[in-house]
Write a protein that holds these residues in place. Structure first.
Motif, mmCIF file in Angstrom:
data_model
loop_
_atom_site.group_PDB
_atom_site.id
_atom_site.type_symbol
_atom_site.label_atom_id
_atom_site.label_comp_id
_atom_site.label_asym_id
_atom_site.label_seq_id
_atom_site.Cartn_x
_atom_site.Cartn_y
_atom_site.Cartn_z
ATOM 1 N N PHE A 84 0.834 -1.209 0.000
ATOM 2 C CA PHE A 84 0.000 0.000 0.000
ATOM 3 C C PHE A 84 0.860 1.247 0.000
ATOM 4 O O PHE A 84 0.460 2.287 0.512
ATOM 5 N N TYR A 299 -12.021 -10.117 -10.471
ATOM 6 C CA TYR A 299 -11.511 -8.817 -10.055
ATOM 7 C C TYR A 299 -11.360 -7.848 -11.213
ATOM 8 O O TYR A 299 -11.593 -6.660 -11.087
ATOM 9 N N ARG A 346 -13.771 -12.783 -1.386
ATOM 10 C CA ARG A 346 -13.125 -11.474 -1.346
ATOM 11 C C ARG A 346 -13.931 -10.506 -2.188
ATOM 12 O O ARG A 346 -14.196 -10.777 -3.358
ATOM 13 N N PHE A 348 -13.903 -6.624 -3.476
ATOM 14 C CA PHE A 348 -13.041 -5.456 -3.626
ATOM 15 C C PHE A 348 -13.849 -4.228 -4.044
ATOM 16 O O PHE A 348 -14.878 -4.355 -4.705
ATOM 17 N N PRO A 352 -12.851 3.015 -4.941
ATOM 18 C CA PRO A 352 -12.422 3.213 -3.564
ATOM 19 C C PRO A 352 -12.350 4.663 -3.111
ATOM 20 O O PRO A 352 -12.448 4.946 -1.933
ATOM 21 N N PHE A 382 -14.567 -5.233 1.501
ATOM 22 C CA PHE A 382 -14.518 -3.771 1.495
ATOM 23 C C PHE A 382 -15.953 -3.258 1.428
ATOM 24 O O PHE A 382 -16.712 -3.662 0.546
ATOM 25 N N CYS A 407 -12.657 -4.144 5.701
ATOM 26 C CA CYS A 407 -12.167 -2.793 5.474
ATOM 27 C C CYS A 407 -13.346 -1.871 5.207
ATOM 28 O O CYS A 407 -13.921 -1.874 4.114
ATOM 29 N N ILE B 84 -5.557 -1.105 -0.796
ATOM 30 C CA ILE B 84 -5.708 -1.833 -2.056
ATOM 31 C C ILE B 84 -4.328 -1.964 -2.638
ATOM 32 O O ILE B 84 -3.545 -1.020 -2.612
ATOM 33 N N ARG B 85 -4.017 -3.113 -3.185
ATOM 34 C CA ARG B 85 -2.718 -3.345 -3.788
ATOM 35 C C ARG B 85 -2.453 -2.263 -4.821
ATOM 36 O O ARG B 85 -3.250 -2.052 -5.711
ATOM 37 N N SER B 86 -1.305 -1.601 -4.704
ATOM 38 C CA SER B 86 -0.979 -0.553 -5.661
ATOM 39 C C SER B 86 -0.912 -1.145 -7.057
ATOM 40 O O SER B 86 -1.261 -0.510 -8.024
ATOM 41 N N ARG B 88 -2.774 -3.596 -8.267
ATOM 42 C CA ARG B 88 -4.147 -3.759 -8.774
ATOM 43 C C ARG B 88 -4.732 -2.406 -9.113
ATOM 44 O O ARG B 88 -5.409 -2.237 -10.092
ATOM 45 N N LYS B 89 -4.483 -1.453 -8.228
ATOM 46 C CA LYS B 89 -5.058 -0.130 -8.428
ATOM 47 C C LYS B 89 -4.574 0.414 -9.754
ATOM 48 O O LYS B 89 -5.337 0.909 -10.545
#
Lengths: 580, 194
Positions: A84, A299, A346, A348, A352, A382, A407, B84-86, B88-89
């Motif tokens: 992150f 995803y 999961r 996502f 976001p 999420f 989250c 969030i995984r950078s 993936r983002k």
């Protein structure tokens, strides 16, 4: 009555080796090695698999020396929060030291798995040259290499079975690296190149796939157009695990029927992913494989709710589902009634950073899943709202949870109905789910939740905390409880010196502790480092240029990474990292 | 235990202070309070009068456990959150936006300055660095000491936006040009947003 070691010594070493070979868990083999010198010697010579959870916890040369017959190694580098962007890019985790040591000491190495490490092309070339029987290369969340390095692997690893590139940052400078697999190369079983950005030469890839009859896993990147994908897949109807490329194209009845017949030809497909940018036109072509799927990763599929709902409802045997919040509560309710074998979910966020949530995914979806899917044990979710009541219900429904990562997107979000902190809800989770091994907290939380976690989460191994707690007491509860805690990562919590200094010995029982944007001062780090020589206390600060020695004790630490090690302070720290 | 309610409140108090500075810019201090991560930004620096009163009320009746008062900063975007995984983002967001151009050069104009500048947004890691760079760049044009200014930008739709509201990546992908507004106009602009 046991006669003592006189009797045991009568067995030749090979007998003990065979006995030890039934011990799969490293912890068991470690225990065996402590019994006596004889067992220590036999065990170390016969250990074939090594897992190094922190590449700096032990010197590569020491590991190679102790276990000379290793065939499979797995090594992890950067802290989890590197995912992150919280860890400076130059922090470390370079693979050279390990690869060089392994090249010298483990010439028979067959499998290498690296996670969150910096792997250079030179490393890849060294791997390609050094291990004659190399069969498995898995790079997860790594960076530092390019397709030129992959070309070296392709060209030299004659017996390569598995090339797994999962979410790496790969520079694309060798477009035709796939063509470096020689014509005589036929051993491929698993190929995952989903993270590569560039175009692939389809005909070369087709050739490769055609001559590898044992290919079971194929995960492509998004670049390949649908028509080319289809002709490629027709060469591999035996696939068990497929990651498609782009799943959209202009509507063409001929292409559609080709896609349909290709998928109908998959008699053994269990896992499906990719499906980039899936359009409603071609999605129905997948329906023929749905019933046999055990794993579905949507995803990257930008499908909206009605199609999503329809798709997942067909997947009666699904065990693992990764999906975007576009599935909404309705979709999850459908999953709860259709996918009775679901074990891992999961969800996502599709948007976001959006301020006004247009997505109708709330706590209700998760509650429905917890009620309908009796085998559910792993959750990553999420969402934007939660209540204590919902968490309580989930806890009561699913005491078999082993992994619960929630989250709530806005930090400090309370129970939206009662406006209370979510302490009660998360407490219920840890009290009910006795086998919980991994937990991620979010929402508005006070020190009380940490009291429950410290007291009840006896099997907890990994805890992630963000924007929670009121004071040091919170951290103290965790460090003085949670018997099996291995990894603790904390950000933006008011945890400070006292809790750390009151629990120094706990830190040696854990693999690592990450704290960023908390209230730890340099003085506490100095005290800790002095008291615990087998911990590396790394202070990370990208703001200042002056050396650490000149800072006062009350200087607030930006980021802190503490890990146990028998290798002493590392020698490759970048300018922003100081080992106290 | 020290820390606790008093400590958290001080922090939140600071965040809700009525100021005319840019959102997210702190006064320099020798002992910076433990930061809420780098590049923290808040949405339009509207007069947070209501929040200030709420905060005072909260401190008069301390809630049990010292409820975190930073709910007021819910719109703050912070580094690495949500988790969030950078990787993936980048992939997903890249699919949604148009193809990126190598080097994100945008014009920067400042009220009263005789000529414009151009900067490469890709060079900066976040808002803090950008502000510092702009400050340096336009140092010579600053009139009276302490004159207020606001950094704004024109986005893809042609609207004039205040810099700092959205995550950095979103900003760099939508910013077409920068404009530094100075003096009375800046103050008026900040005061009038709801």
């Amino acid at each position: 009555m046991v006669r003592g070691f006189g009797g045991a010594a009568a067995f030749p070493d090979e007998v003990w080796e065979l006995v030890f070979s039934f011990l799969a868990a490293d912890a068991d083999r470690n225990a065996v090695a402590l019994v006596c010198r004889g067992w220590h010697r036999i065990e170390r010579r016969s250990r074939r698999r090594v897992f190094v959870g922190n590449c700096y916890a032990v010197a590569p040369a020491a590991a190679v020396r102790r276990f000379p017959e290793v065939r499979a190694a797995a090594i992890k580098g950067k802290p989890h929060f590197a995912d992150f962007n919280l860890v400076p890019t130059d922090w470390g985790g370079g693979a050279e030291a390990w690869v060089e040591a392994m090249a010298g000491g483990w010439p028979h190495l067959e499998e290498l798995r690296l996670k969150r490490m910096v792997v250079s092309d030179d490393c890849l070339e060294l791997i390609a040259r050094s291990f004659k029987n190399f069969g498995v290369l898995s790079l997860v969340s790594c960076d530092g290499f390019s397709t030129a390095g992959l070309a070296a692997i392709a060209a030299n690893c004659r017996n390569l079975r598995e090339l797994d590139l999962h979410e790496n940052e790969v520079e694309d400078n060798c477009l035709n690296w796939i063509s470096h697999f020689p014509e005589s190369f036929t051993s491929l079983v698993s190929l995952n190149i989903a993270c590569l950005e560039g175009d692939m030469n389809t005909s070369v890839l087709e050739c490769l796939i055609s001559r590898c009859p044992n290919l079971k896993t194929l995960r492509l990147n998004h670049a390949m157009p649908l028509e080319k994908l289809v002709s490629l897949l027709q060469r591999a109807p035996q696939l068990v695990d497929l990651g498609t490329s782009k799943f959209s194209a202009d509507h063409h009845p001929e292409l559609l029927s080709k896609v349909e017949s290709t998928f109908a030809g998959f008699k053994h497909l269990k896992s499906l992913s990719g499906i980039w940018e899936a359009g409603p036109a071609y999605l129905p072509a997948i329906y023929s494989v749905c019933e046999s799927l055990t794993s579905l990763n949507l995803y990257y599929a930008t499908i909206q709710s009605p199609e999503l709902l329809k798709l997942v409802s067909e997947c009666k045997n699904l065990q693992r589902l990764w999906v975007m919040d576009l599935i909404e509560d309705n979709g999850l309710i459908a999953v709860a009634s259709s996918c009775k074998l679901l074990q891992e979910l999961r969800v996502f966020p599709s948007d976001p950073y959006g301020v006004a949530p247009p997505i109708s995914l709330t706590e209700h979806g998760l509650v429905a899943i917890s009620a309908g899917c009796l085998m559910l044990h792993s959750v990553l979710y999420f969402c934007r709202q939660m209540t204590n009541a919902a968490l309580l219900t989930i806890a009561n429904n699913r005491p078999n949870l082993t992994c619960f990562r929630l989250c709530i997107i806005d930090p400090h979000t309370p129970d939206y109905i009662s406006q209370e902190p979510l302490d009660a809800g998360f407490s219920a989770i840890v009290e009910s789910c006795k086998d919980l091994r991994r937990l991620s907290l979010s929402g508005l939380l006070t020190d009380r939740v940490f009291k429950s976690i410290g007291a009840s989460a006896n099997r907890l191994e990994m805890l992630s905390v963000a924007f929670a707690g009121d004071s040091d007491v919170g951290l103290h509860y965790i460090l003085s409880g949670c018997k099996n805690l291995r990894k603790l990562e904390i950000r933006d919590c008011p945890f400070g010196d006292k809790a750390l200094l009151d629990n120094t010995s706990k830190l040696e029982t854990m693999r690592s502790l990450w704290m960023s944007s908390c209230s730890v001062t340099l003085g506490a780090c100095r005290q800790l480092a002095q008291k615990m020589p087998r911990l590396n206390v790394e202070v990370i600060d990208e703001r200042r240029g002056r050396p650490l020695e000149s800072w006062p004790d009350d200087f607030p630490i930006e980021k802190l990474y503490i890990y146990r090690t028998v290798a002493g302070p590392r020698s490759d720290t970048p300018p922003c990292v100081w080992t106290v | 235990m020290d820390g606790g309610v008093g400590y958290v409140d001080v922090d939140a108090l600071k965040a809700t202070e009525l100021r005319l500075g840019l959102p997210g810019s702190d006064e320099p201090s020798e002992k910076p309070p433990p930061p809420t991560t780098t590049t923290t930004t808040t949405t339009a620096a509207r007069p947070s009068k209501r929040s200030l009163d709420e905060d005072r009320a909260a401190r008069r009746e301390p809630s049990e456990g010292g409820r975190a008062t930073s709910t007021r900063a819910t719109k703050a975007q912070v580094v690495g959150w949500p988790p969030i995984r950078s990787y993936r983002k980048n992939s997903f967001q890249a699919m949604k936006t148009e193809a990126e151009v190598a080097g994100l050069y945008v014009k920067v104009s400042m009220d009263g300055a005789p000529y414009l500048r151009k900067i490469d947004l890709e060079v900066y890691k976040g808002y803090k660095e950008l502000r510092e760079a702009l400050k340096d760049m336009f140092k010579c044009f600053e009139g009276c000491k302490g004159s207020e200014y606001a950094i704004t930008y024109e986005d893809k739709d042609g609207d004039l936006m205040l810099v700092g509201d959205v995550p950095w990546e979103m900003f760099t992908s939508s910013c077409k040009k920068l404009r530094i507004i100075r003096g009375a106009e800046a103050i008026r602009g900040l005061g009038s947003s709801q």
